[in-house]
Design a protein around this motif. Structure first.
Motif, PDB file in Angstrom:
ATOM      1  N   ALA A   1       2.596  -4.320 -94.073  1.00 45.30           N
ATOM      2  CA  ALA A   1       3.570  -3.292 -95.127  1.00 45.30           C
ATOM      3  C   ALA A   1       3.855  -3.957 -96.214  1.00 45.30           C
ATOM      4  O   ALA A   1       3.773  -5.305 -96.498  1.00 45.30           O
ATOM      5  N   PRO A   2       3.723  -3.213 -96.999  1.00 51.38           N
ATOM      6  CA  PRO A   2       4.337  -3.688 -98.782  1.00 51.38           C
ATOM      7  C   PRO A   2       5.273  -4.404 -98.676  1.00 51.38           C
ATOM      8  O   PRO A   2       6.563  -3.559 -98.384  1.00 51.38           O
ATOM      9  N   ALA A   3       6.015  -5.423 -99.163  1.00 45.42           N
ATOM     10  CA  ALA A   3       6.863  -6.676 -99.106  1.00 45.42           C
ATOM     11  C   ALA A   3       8.654  -6.142 -99.396  1.00 45.42           C
ATOM     12  O   ALA A   3       9.353  -5.956 -98.758  1.00 45.42           O
ATOM     13  N   THR A   4       7.659  -4.626-100.067  1.00 40.48           N
ATOM     14  CA  THR A   4       9.231  -4.492-100.562  1.00 40.48           C
ATOM     15  C   THR A   4      10.569  -3.671 -98.881  1.00 40.48           C
ATOM     16  O   THR A   4      11.186  -3.151 -99.435  1.00 40.48           O
ATOM     17  N   VAL A   5       9.441  -3.006 -98.193  1.00 41.59           N
ATOM     18  CA  VAL A   5      10.132  -2.402 -96.887  1.00 41.59           C
ATOM     19  C   VAL A   5      10.807  -3.170 -96.257  1.00 41.59           C
ATOM     20  O   VAL A   5      10.743  -2.130 -95.049  1.00 41.59           O
ATOM     21  N   SER A   6       9.514  -4.443 -96.351  1.00 45.91           N
ATOM     22  CA  SER A   6      10.278  -5.365 -94.695  1.00 45.91           C
ATOM     23  C   SER A   6       9.506  -4.454 -93.315  1.00 45.91           C
ATOM     24  O   SER A   6      10.829  -4.239 -92.507  1.00 45.91           O
ATOM     25  N   MET A   7       8.915  -4.385 -93.403  1.00 47.59           N
ATOM     26  CA  MET A   7       8.788  -3.540 -92.074  1.00 47.59           C
ATOM     27  C   MET A   7       7.503  -4.333 -90.930  1.00 47.59           C
ATOM     28  O   MET A   7       7.506  -3.907 -90.490  1.00 47.59           O
ATOM     29  N   GLY A   8       7.746  -5.958 -91.875  1.00 45.03           N
ATOM     30  CA  GLY A   8       5.436  -6.294 -90.556  1.00 45.03           C
ATOM     31  C   GLY A   8       5.175  -5.887 -90.749  1.00 45.03           C
ATOM     32  O   GLY A   8       4.118  -4.526 -91.657  1.00 45.03           O
ATOM     33  N   SER A   9       4.601  -5.919 -89.595  1.00 48.17           N
ATOM     34  CA  SER A   9       3.027  -5.119 -89.247  1.00 48.17           C
ATOM     35  C   SER A   9       3.276  -3.743 -88.726  1.00 48.17           C
ATOM     36  O   SER A   9       3.593  -2.827 -88.407  1.00 48.17           O
ATOM     37  N   ILE A  10       1.964  -3.145 -89.450  1.00 46.74           N
ATOM     38  CA  ILE A  10       1.786  -1.770 -89.330  1.00 46.74           C
ATOM     39  C   ILE A  10       0.574  -1.609 -89.097  1.00 46.74           C
ATOM     40  O   ILE A  10      -0.261  -0.218 -88.707  1.00 46.74           O
ATOM     41  N   GLY A  11      -0.039  -2.269 -87.990  1.00 47.66           N
ATOM     42  CA  GLY A  11      -1.556  -2.141 -88.034  1.00 47.66           C
ATOM     43  C   GLY A  11      -2.224  -4.167 -87.553  1.00 47.66           C
ATOM     44  O   GLY A  11      -1.803  -4.859 -87.710  1.00 47.66           O
ATOM     45  N   GLY A  12      -3.118  -3.849 -86.669  1.00 48.15           N
ATOM     46  CA  GLY A  12      -3.708  -4.955 -86.162  1.00 48.15           C
ATOM     47  C   GLY A  12      -4.548  -4.529 -84.912  1.00 48.15           C
ATOM     48  O   GLY A  12      -5.138  -3.707 -84.796  1.00 48.15           O
ATOM     49  N   GLY A  13      -5.446  -6.492 -84.886  1.00 44.89           N
ATOM     50  CA  GLY A  13      -6.512  -6.026 -84.312  1.00 44.89           C
ATOM     51  C   GLY A  13      -7.575  -7.648 -84.022  1.00 44.89           C
ATOM     52  O   GLY A  13      -7.104  -8.398 -84.985  1.00 44.89           O
ATOM     53  N   GLY A  14      -8.840  -7.248 -83.522  1.00 43.58           N
ATOM     54  CA  GLY A  14      -9.542  -8.279 -83.513  1.00 43.58           C
ATOM     55  C   GLY A  14     -10.677  -8.015 -82.323  1.00 43.58           C
ATOM     56  O   GLY A  14     -10.514  -6.693 -81.820  1.00 43.58           O
ATOM     57  N   ARG A  15     -11.532  -8.980 -82.453  1.00 39.46           N
ATOM     58  CA  ARG A  15     -12.889  -9.614 -81.685  1.00 39.46           C
ATOM     59  C   ARG A  15     -12.173 -10.038 -79.727  1.00 39.46           C
ATOM     60  O   ARG A  15     -11.373 -11.400 -80.158  1.00 39.46           O
ATOM     61  N   TYR A  16     -13.212  -9.147 -79.077  1.00 38.22           N
ATOM     62  CA  TYR A  16     -12.259 -10.441 -77.715  1.00 38.22           C
ATOM     63  C   TYR A  16     -13.627  -9.941 -77.031  1.00 38.22           C
ATOM     64  O   TYR A  16     -14.695  -8.753 -77.152  1.00 38.22           O
ATOM     65  N   ASP A  17     -14.154 -11.165 -76.666  1.00 38.05           N
ATOM     66  CA  ASP A  17     -15.543 -11.260 -75.983  1.00 38.05           C
ATOM     67  C   ASP A  17     -15.368 -10.404 -74.878  1.00 38.05           C
ATOM     68  O   ASP A  17     -17.280  -9.781 -73.958  1.00 38.05           O
ATOM     69  N   ASP A  18     -14.415 -10.628 -74.206  1.00 33.16           N
ATOM     70  CA  ASP A  18     -14.713 -10.458 -72.367  1.00 33.16           C
ATOM     71  C   ASP A  18     -13.805  -9.357 -71.627  1.00 33.16           C
ATOM     72  O   ASP A  18     -13.501 -10.349 -71.066  1.00 33.16           O
ATOM     73  N   LEU A  19     -13.260  -8.241 -72.412  1.00 32.95           N
ATOM     74  CA  LEU A  19     -12.144  -7.418 -71.949  1.00 32.95           C
ATOM     75  C   LEU A  19     -12.606  -7.348 -70.879  1.00 32.95           C
ATOM     76  O   LEU A  19     -11.383  -7.326 -70.298  1.00 32.95           O
ATOM     77  N   THR A  20     -13.630  -6.224 -70.390  1.00 32.50           N
ATOM     78  CA  THR A  20     -14.097  -5.792 -70.108  1.00 32.50           C
ATOM     79  C   THR A  20     -14.118  -7.007 -68.214  1.00 32.50           C
ATOM     80  O   THR A  20     -14.133  -6.328 -66.871  1.00 32.50           O
ATOM     81  N   GLY A  21     -13.956  -8.226 -68.709  1.00 31.10           N
ATOM     82  CA  GLY A  21     -14.735  -9.196 -67.811  1.00 31.10           C
ATOM     83  C   GLY A  21     -13.482  -8.942 -66.708  1.00 31.10           C
ATOM     84  O   GLY A  21     -13.581  -9.091 -65.458  1.00 31.10           O
ATOM     85  N   LEU A  22     -12.078  -8.776 -67.293  1.00 37.54           N
ATOM     86  CA  LEU A  22     -10.942  -8.503 -66.344  1.00 37.54           C
ATOM     87  C   LEU A  22     -11.326  -7.220 -65.287  1.00 37.54           C
ATOM     88  O   LEU A  22      -9.982  -7.634 -64.304  1.00 37.54           O
ATOM     89  N   PHE A  23     -11.844  -6.859 -65.352  1.00 43.39           N
ATOM     90  CA  PHE A  23     -12.004  -5.703 -64.402  1.00 43.39           C
ATOM     91  C   PHE A  23     -13.642  -5.230 -63.700  1.00 43.39           C
ATOM     92  O   PHE A  23     -14.258  -4.894 -62.992  1.00 43.39           O
ATOM     93  N   GLY A  24     -13.951  -6.744 -64.090  1.00 41.84           N
ATOM     94  CA  GLY A  24     -15.671  -7.128 -62.564  1.00 41.84           C
ATOM     95  C   GLY A  24     -16.339  -6.735 -63.725  1.00 41.84           C
ATOM     96  O   GLY A  24     -17.737  -7.317 -63.042  1.00 41.84           O
ATOM     97  N   VAL A  25     -16.456  -6.833 -65.126  1.00 39.58           N
ATOM     98  CA  VAL A  25     -17.670  -6.197 -65.374  1.00 39.58           C
ATOM     99  C   VAL A  25     -17.687  -7.349 -66.954  1.00 39.58           C
ATOM    100  O   VAL A  25     -16.941  -6.816 -68.051  1.00 39.58           O
ATOM    101  N   SER A  26     -18.964  -7.707 -66.819  1.00 35.24           N
ATOM    102  CA  SER A  26     -18.744  -9.416 -68.172  1.00 35.24           C
ATOM    103  C   SER A  26     -20.009  -8.901 -69.402  1.00 35.24           C
ATOM    104  O   SER A  26     -20.785  -7.540 -68.641  1.00 35.24           O
TER     105      SER A  26
END
Length: 456
Positions: A309-334
């Motif tokens: 967020a704009p620094a003036t409101v001191s709110m930290g992060s208002i969104g986030g994300g990223g790439r994951y290679d093998d999230l479904t691998g946790l559930f047996g589908v690679s």
RNA sequence: GUGGUUGUAGCUCAGCUGGUUAGAGCAUCAGAUUGUGGUUCUGAGGGUCGCCGGUUCGAACCCGGUCAUCCACCCCA
């Protein structure tokens, strides 16, 4: 009877708040749809094993667990007692809780993909807007129930998606008028390369946890923390060099290349960021490469995003994300890589409120209030009211005969501009009075003229 | 999970080193004004001073506990 109250970290949303929230949600939803993402919803709660262990040790503690029903069943007593012992040791037991409220939208989505990968056409793009729950202690910008708005695409490694998600961030925040945001990006491989450079890739976690705090606690304290975590001083020197990298995106990449380019992970991360920047060269998206950005969720493997967020409101992060290679691998589908981003609606709301960014015309009161001047008059009035409603004009009627004073004040409080008055004398002449409260002008109209009136 | 802040009317808050019947503004309701609002004036209702216990002749005020709240840490949106 004690006073009614709300559980900590939850809120009611009154009419004004819901309108403003909808403004945000509509903006996000329409952008998601323009980018070709399809809607998905998953249950409020999941099986324990679906969620546990996916968010790290801290995350597990913050998952809201649901107590099983029927614990008083005598036949299960031994099991329940054993399960309770497990819980007392700080672990979780499905004999006590077999379900838990969802903690984010990504893991349930991964579960969905794993269960349906046979039917889905890849790359599969979905968006999801639902509440999630965390057993955190509430504080500023932190709630126990809050909405996440996620867009993810699974089934492709193309960096085109990272580029389009950056555009999506830009588009949504621009449309909301929240132009002072900052998009920070980094690549997990760079952090891995740094750990390697320090001598041991296993140090990835302690190193990233420490350097993530740089802008908050300063370099000296970061170094102290690293020392406490048994990182050798030669390694800390390398880390210090890494942290001193700054400047334009191109210059940052050059410096990182000098530092980590010989390490395969380092070269890969730098290459990925270069390709990504290539896609964005002609786009209005602004971003900053922040080598200290780490993000806690341990399933990220590629590029990571965070929106501040704009620094003036001191709110930290208002969104986030990223790439994951093998999230479904946790559930047996690679072999189902994915990338996604999330918007924190509740924080975006707080930020927009603080910066007064909500449009002033967001309230939508009815256009006309019909006065109620008795049952006989009311019959005719009600008929006209329904005619207007059928024509798509939002209108309302005072519920019972009351003094003018009261009915006028009611109209004002609800922000209604026009009042329509039909009393004894109008009944006789088959007319109706229409008064504009903001200008004070009033006119006598026949019923047909009234129904065809164009309201300013 | 750890540390701190604050709890007085529906809301925002006063309330002196402990001392008669706890106040104000806003809001609500009524009247001035029985078919013309906004402004103004007059009046009314509304409080177990978060809760429990202690000290004291006497507690909104001091002490202990408890609950709630907000803030910071951890972590995170």
């Amino acid at each position: 009877m004690s006073k009614p109250s709300l559980p900590a970290g939850t809120r009611d949303f009154g009419p004004d708040v819901v309108r403003k929230r909808n403004h945000i949600l509509d903006t996000i939803r329409s952008a998601f749809q323009r980018y070709g993402y399809q809607p998905l919803e998953t249950p409020a709660f999941e099986n324990m094993e679906t969620l546990m262990g996916k968010y790290g040790e801290e995350g597990d503690k913050l998952i809201f667990k649901i107590l099983n029903n029927g614990l008083d069943n005598p036949e299960k007593e031994a099991k329940v007692r054993a399960g309770f012992e497990t819980v007392l040791q700080g672990k979780s037991s499905t004999d006590i809780t077999e379900r838990a409220l969802k903690y984010d939208l990504t893991i349930p989505f991964a579960r969905y993909v794993a269960m349906n990968h046979g039917q889905l056409t890849f790359p599969f793009k979905r968006y999801q807007i639902q509440p999630v729950w965390r057993a955190d202690r509430p504080q500023k910008g932190r709630y126990r129930e809050f909405y996440q708005c996620d867009a993810d695409v699974v089934g492709s490694r193309s960096l085109l998606y990272e580029a389009e998600l950056a555009c999506l961030y830009h588009e949504v925040f621009t449309n909301l008028g929240l132009t002072g945001y900052t998009l920070l990006v980094n690549h997990r491989s760079l952090l891995l390369a740094l750990a390697d450079r320090c001598g041991n890739q296993d140090w990835l976690v302690p190193i990233t946890v420490a350097i993530d705090k740089l802008d908050k606690i300063g370099l000296e304290k970061v170094k102290t923390e690293l020392t406490q975590k048994q990182i050798p001083s030669a390694a800390i020197e390398q880390i210090e060099k890494y942290l001193s990298v700054e400047g334009t995106a191109d210059s940052v990449l050059e410096q990182l290349n000098a530092l980590l380019g010989e390490i395969p992970e380092g070269a890969a991360g730098i290459g990925a960021l270069r390709e990504w920047m290539g896609y964005l060269a002609d786009q209005p998206v602004s971003f900053r490469i922040d080598p200290t950005l780490a993000r806690g969720l341990n399933y990220y493997t590629g590029m990571i995003f965070e929106v501040k967020a704009p620094a003036t409101v001191s709110m930290g992060s208002i969104g986030g994300g990223g790439r994951y290679d093998d999230l479904t691998g946790l559930f047996g589908v690679s072999d189902v890589p994915g990338v996604g981003i999330s918007f924190g609606v509740d924080r975006i709301y707080d930020v927009m409120e603080a910066l007064e960014l909500f449009p002033s015309d967001i309230a939508q009161p009815p256009r006309i209030l019909f006065f109620n001047l008795g049952i006989t008059e009311g019959k005719v009035t009600f008929g006209l009211l329904q005619e207007l409603r059928k024509k798509g004009i939002a209108a309302d009627m005072y519920p019972e005969s009351a003094k003018f004073d009261k009915q006028f004040k009611y109209a004002e409080k609800r922000g209604i501009t026009y009042v329509a008055i039909l009393g004894e004398s109008e009944l006789k002449t088959q007319t109706i009075q229409l008064k504009n409260l903001s200008t004070g002008t009033q006119s006598t109209l026949s019923h047909t003229d009234f129904l065809n009136i164009e309201l300013s």
